[in-house]
Write a protein that holds these residues in place. Structure first.
Motif, PDB file in Angstrom:
ATOM      1  N   TYR A 212     -14.013 -24.428  37.940  1.00 24.54           N
ATOM      2  CA  TYR A 212     -14.939 -23.549  38.654  1.00 24.54           C
ATOM      3  C   TYR A 212     -16.286 -24.225  38.916  1.00 24.54           C
ATOM      4  N   HIS A 213     -16.351 -25.546  38.805  1.00 29.48           N
ATOM      5  CA  HIS A 213     -17.585 -26.307  39.032  1.00 29.48           C
ATOM      6  C   HIS A 213     -18.706 -25.818  38.126  1.00 29.48           C
ATOM      7  N   ASN A 214     -18.327 -25.337  36.943  1.00 29.39           N
ATOM      8  CA  ASN A 214     -19.308 -24.859  35.976  1.00 29.39           C
ATOM      9  C   ASN A 214     -19.615 -25.997  35.002  1.00 29.39           C
ATOM     10  N   ARG A 215     -20.738 -26.642  35.176  1.00 31.23           N
ATOM     11  CA  ARG A 215     -21.079 -27.811  34.363  1.00 31.23           C
ATOM     12  C   ARG A 215     -21.436 -27.447  32.924  1.00 31.23           C
ATOM     13  N   SER A 216     -21.634 -26.152  32.659  1.00 29.86           N
ATOM     14  CA  SER A 216     -21.927 -25.757  31.282  1.00 29.86           C
ATOM     15  C   SER A 216     -20.667 -25.753  30.411  1.00 29.86           C
ATOM     16  N   ILE A 217     -19.486 -25.819  31.044  1.00 34.06           N
ATOM     17  CA  ILE A 217     -18.230 -25.870  30.295  1.00 34.06           C
ATOM     18  C   ILE A 217     -17.857 -27.330  30.094  1.00 34.06           C
ATOM     19  N   GLU A 218     -17.905 -27.786  28.862  1.00 33.07           N
ATOM     20  CA  GLU A 218     -17.687 -29.187  28.538  1.00 33.07           C
ATOM     21  C   GLU A 218     -16.511 -29.352  27.585  1.00 33.07           C
ATOM     22  N   LEU A 219     -15.954 -30.565  27.585  1.00 34.12           N
ATOM     23  CA  LEU A 219     -14.907 -30.904  26.637  1.00 34.12           C
ATOM     24  C   LEU A 219     -15.554 -31.184  25.292  1.00 34.12           C
ATOM     25  N   ASN A 220     -15.081 -30.491  24.262  1.00 35.12           N
ATOM     26  CA  ASN A 220     -15.675 -30.652  22.939  1.00 35.12           C
ATOM     27  C   ASN A 220     -15.496 -32.070  22.414  1.00 35.12           C
ATOM     28  N   PRO A 221     -16.495 -32.635  21.738  1.00 32.79           N
ATOM     29  CA  PRO A 221     -16.304 -33.927  21.074  1.00 32.79           C
ATOM     30  C   PRO A 221     -15.189 -33.815  20.028  1.00 32.79           C
ATOM     31  N   LYS A 222     -14.507 -34.924  19.792  1.00 34.51           N
ATOM     32  CA  LYS A 222     -13.450 -34.945  18.789  1.00 34.51           C
ATOM     33  C   LYS A 222     -13.715 -36.071  17.804  1.00 34.51           C
ATOM     34  N   TYR A 223     -13.586 -35.743  16.531  1.00 36.71           N
ATOM     35  CA  TYR A 223     -13.770 -36.716  15.456  1.00 36.71           C
ATOM     36  C   TYR A 223     -12.408 -36.972  14.806  1.00 36.71           C
ATOM     37  N   VAL A 224     -12.058 -38.237  14.679  1.00 35.94           N
ATOM     38  CA  VAL A 224     -10.739 -38.586  14.137  1.00 35.94           C
ATOM     39  C   VAL A 224     -10.893 -39.591  13.007  1.00 35.94           C
ATOM     40  N   GLY A 225     -10.294 -39.277  11.870  1.00 34.33           N
ATOM     41  CA  GLY A 225     -10.204 -40.214  10.767  1.00 34.33           C
ATOM     42  C   GLY A 225      -8.765 -40.670  10.610  1.00 34.33           C
ATOM     43  N   SER A 226      -8.549 -41.975  10.458  1.00 33.93           N
ATOM     44  CA  SER A 226      -7.190 -42.536  10.388  1.00 33.93           C
ATOM     45  C   SER A 226      -7.069 -43.457   9.189  1.00 33.93           C
ATOM     46  N   ILE A 227      -5.849 -43.501   8.629  1.00 34.40           N
ATOM     47  CA  ILE A 227      -5.571 -44.407   7.522  1.00 34.40           C
ATOM     48  C   ILE A 227      -4.115 -44.829   7.587  1.00 34.40           C
ATOM     49  N   GLY A 228      -3.851 -46.057   7.180  1.00 39.27           N
ATOM     50  CA  GLY A 228      -2.478 -46.553   7.140  1.00 39.27           C
ATOM     51  C   GLY A 228      -2.338 -47.608   6.060  1.00 39.27           C
ATOM     52  N   VAL A 229      -1.204 -47.586   5.351  1.00 40.35           N
ATOM     53  CA  VAL A 229      -0.912 -48.570   4.303  1.00 40.35           C
ATOM     54  C   VAL A 229       0.540 -48.996   4.450  1.00 40.35           C
ATOM     55  N   ASP A 244      -3.554 -39.081  10.256  1.00 39.09           N
ATOM     56  CA  ASP A 244      -4.749 -38.801  11.057  1.00 39.09           C
ATOM     57  C   ASP A 244      -5.249 -37.404  10.743  1.00 39.09           C
ATOM     58  N   HIS A 245      -6.556 -37.246  10.721  1.00 35.95           N
ATOM     59  CA  HIS A 245      -7.162 -35.913  10.649  1.00 35.95           C
ATOM     60  C   HIS A 245      -8.205 -35.832  11.753  1.00 35.95           C
ATOM     61  N   SER A 246      -8.098 -34.816  12.599  1.00 37.14           N
ATOM     62  CA  SER A 246      -9.014 -34.687  13.732  1.00 37.14           C
ATOM     63  C   SER A 246      -9.669 -33.314  13.741  1.00 37.14           C
ATOM     64  N   ILE A 247     -10.909 -33.292  14.213  1.00 37.71           N
ATOM     65  CA  ILE A 247     -11.681 -32.059  14.362  1.00 37.71           C
ATOM     66  C   ILE A 247     -12.229 -32.024  15.776  1.00 37.71           C
ATOM     67  N   GLN A 248     -11.964 -30.931  16.491  1.00 39.34           N
ATOM     68  CA  GLN A 248     -12.471 -30.762  17.852  1.00 39.34           C
ATOM     69  C   GLN A 248     -12.894 -29.314  18.040  1.00 39.34           C
ATOM     70  N   GLY A 249     -14.193 -29.082  18.074  1.00 38.03           N
ATOM     71  CA  GLY A 249     -14.668 -27.710  18.145  1.00 38.03           C
ATOM     72  C   GLY A 249     -14.239 -26.946  16.905  1.00 38.03           C
ATOM     73  N   ASN A 250     -13.582 -25.802  17.117  1.00 33.34           N
ATOM     74  CA  ASN A 250     -13.100 -24.984  16.007  1.00 33.34           C
ATOM     75  C   ASN A 250     -11.691 -25.354  15.565  1.00 33.34           C
ATOM     76  N   TYR A 251     -11.112 -26.396  16.176  1.00 34.56           N
ATOM     77  CA  TYR A 251      -9.725 -26.744  15.914  1.00 34.56           C
ATOM     78  C   TYR A 251      -9.628 -27.995  15.050  1.00 34.56           C
ATOM     79  N   THR A 252      -8.696 -27.974  14.136  1.00 31.16           N
ATOM     80  CA  THR A 252      -8.423 -29.150  13.308  1.00 31.16           C
ATOM     81  C   THR A 252      -6.930 -29.448  13.350  1.00 31.16           C
ATOM     82  N   GLU A 253      -6.594 -30.707  13.164  1.00 33.28           N
ATOM     83  CA  GLU A 253      -5.192 -31.111  13.098  1.00 33.28           C
ATOM     84  C   GLU A 253      -5.043 -32.225  12.078  1.00 33.28           C
TER      85      GLU A 253
END
Length: 347
Positions: A212-229, A244-253
């Motif tokens: 809708y050309h609404n510039r106030s609607i943005e893609l939330n930043p995402k933080y990702v932590g990764s580990i491998g052994v 992997d553990h990721s956080i984006q806005g109110n969502y986590t995975e």
């Protein structure tokens, strides 16, 4: 009259639609997250034994319920040593394509990447890597398949009526940027084991996210932590753990699991020519993912399937999505090739 099967399919589609709406703040993802390293963290580019790597992953999800997700990733990387030391740089390209839903919501990413690997030891493999990735995102929908409340009258649905969505655009483009850092090293007897840990910050420029050309609607930043052994259990077998553990806005995975690998055959130089791996991943509160992988020479392929265990399992009957990945890692055989380096970033 609506039959039982049609009714169940309608309910399933409705539940899926709700899940799509509530997940609108989340990025595209793969169960075989380890086969799309740049999407995890751009600093994971170049963390492999070879001079170049080409990887592809294809995901087909939710077709048991409705036409929902078809997602593909392709990344290519090439490593180049710096001078006569052990430092490296990696340049790469990440392409991502996704098509979902009845209106054909299509998303395309074209993201060049750059990574610098700083050697921290002259005695063993130990690197600190800093990676950047950024480029173009384009999204589109098929407006001819959009239906709204304005198209329903007393006689029911009338496709000839206007949708009323005059501000809705069929496509838009935006720019995206990510940064990440990782540490990888070898350890144990004869340095046969390896590990890495990393963190990434995606969408640091907060790209727009609206038709809708609404510039106030943005893609939330995402933080990702990764580990491998990766542990070498004996001369023919190894165990790899990744998460992997990721956080984006109110969502986590959170997703993680293991792969057990067994070397089936060797060439004349005692290098393994066939490696068979099998394992299990868990996407927390969402899916169990069995994985089987085979490597022969420079080529490898893996197949996985999501078994849904979330609140949607009744609608999906436990079905999730197939994923197929393909990877090729090679050497360029030049004087500074990683093939002849005792120390190089790898996992």
């Amino acid at each position: 009259m609506i039959t039982g099967s049609c009714f169940k399919r309608s309910i399933a589609g409705f539940i899926l639609m709700l899940s799509l709406l509530t997940a609108k703040g989340q990025d595209l993802h793969f169960s075989q997250f380890f086969e799309a390293p740049l999407l995890r963290n751009p600093s994971l580019a170049g963390i492999y034994t070879g001079d170049y790597r080409i990887q592809g992953v294809y995901r087909d999800q939710w077709n048991s319920v409705t036409n929902a997700y078809k997602t593909g990733s392709l990344n290519a990387e090439i490593k180049m040593p710096l001078g006569t030391g052990n430092d490296f740089i990696t340049t790469g390209l990440q392409a991502l394509f996704d098509k979902a839903g009845t209106v054909g919501l299509t998303t395309t990413h074209i993201l060049p990447a750059f990574n610098y690997h700083k050697s921290l030891s002259n005695e063993k493999t130990m690197y600190l890597s800093l990676g950047f990735m950024g480029g173009l995102i384009r999204k589109s929908i098929d407006l001819t398949k959009v239906t709204t409340d304005n198209q329903y009258s007393g006689g029911g649905y009338d496709p000839t009526l206007p949708t009323g969505e005059t501000m809705l655009s069929p496509n838009y483009s935006t720019w995206d940027a990510s940064v990440g850092m990782s540490f990888n090293t070898t350890f144990g007897a004869d340095q046969q084991n390896s590990m890495f840990i990393g963190a990434a910050y995606h969408h640091l420029n907060r790209p727009k996210n609206s038709f809708y050309h609404n510039r106030s609607i943005e893609l939330n930043p995402k933080y990702v932590g990764s580990i491998g052994v990766k542990w070498s259990l004996d001369e023919v077998s190894s165990l790899t753990l990744q998460a992997d553990h990721s956080i984006q806005g109110n969502y986590t995975e959170t997703i993680g699991g293991f792969l057990y690998s067994y070397k089936l055959a060797y060439d004349l130089d005692n290098n393994p020519t066939y490696i068979l791996s099998g394992g299990l991943l868990l996407r927390w509160k969402d899916a169990l993912v069995p994985v089987v992988k085979i490597e022969w020479g420079h080529l490898s392929t893996a197949l996985s399937y999501d078994v849904n265990v979330s609140q949607l399992k009744t609608a999906s009957m436990g079905r999730g999505g197939f994923e197929l990945s393909l990877c090729y890692i090679g050497f360029l055989h030049h004087d500074n090739s990683a093939q002849y380096k005792m120390l190089c970033p790898k996992f």
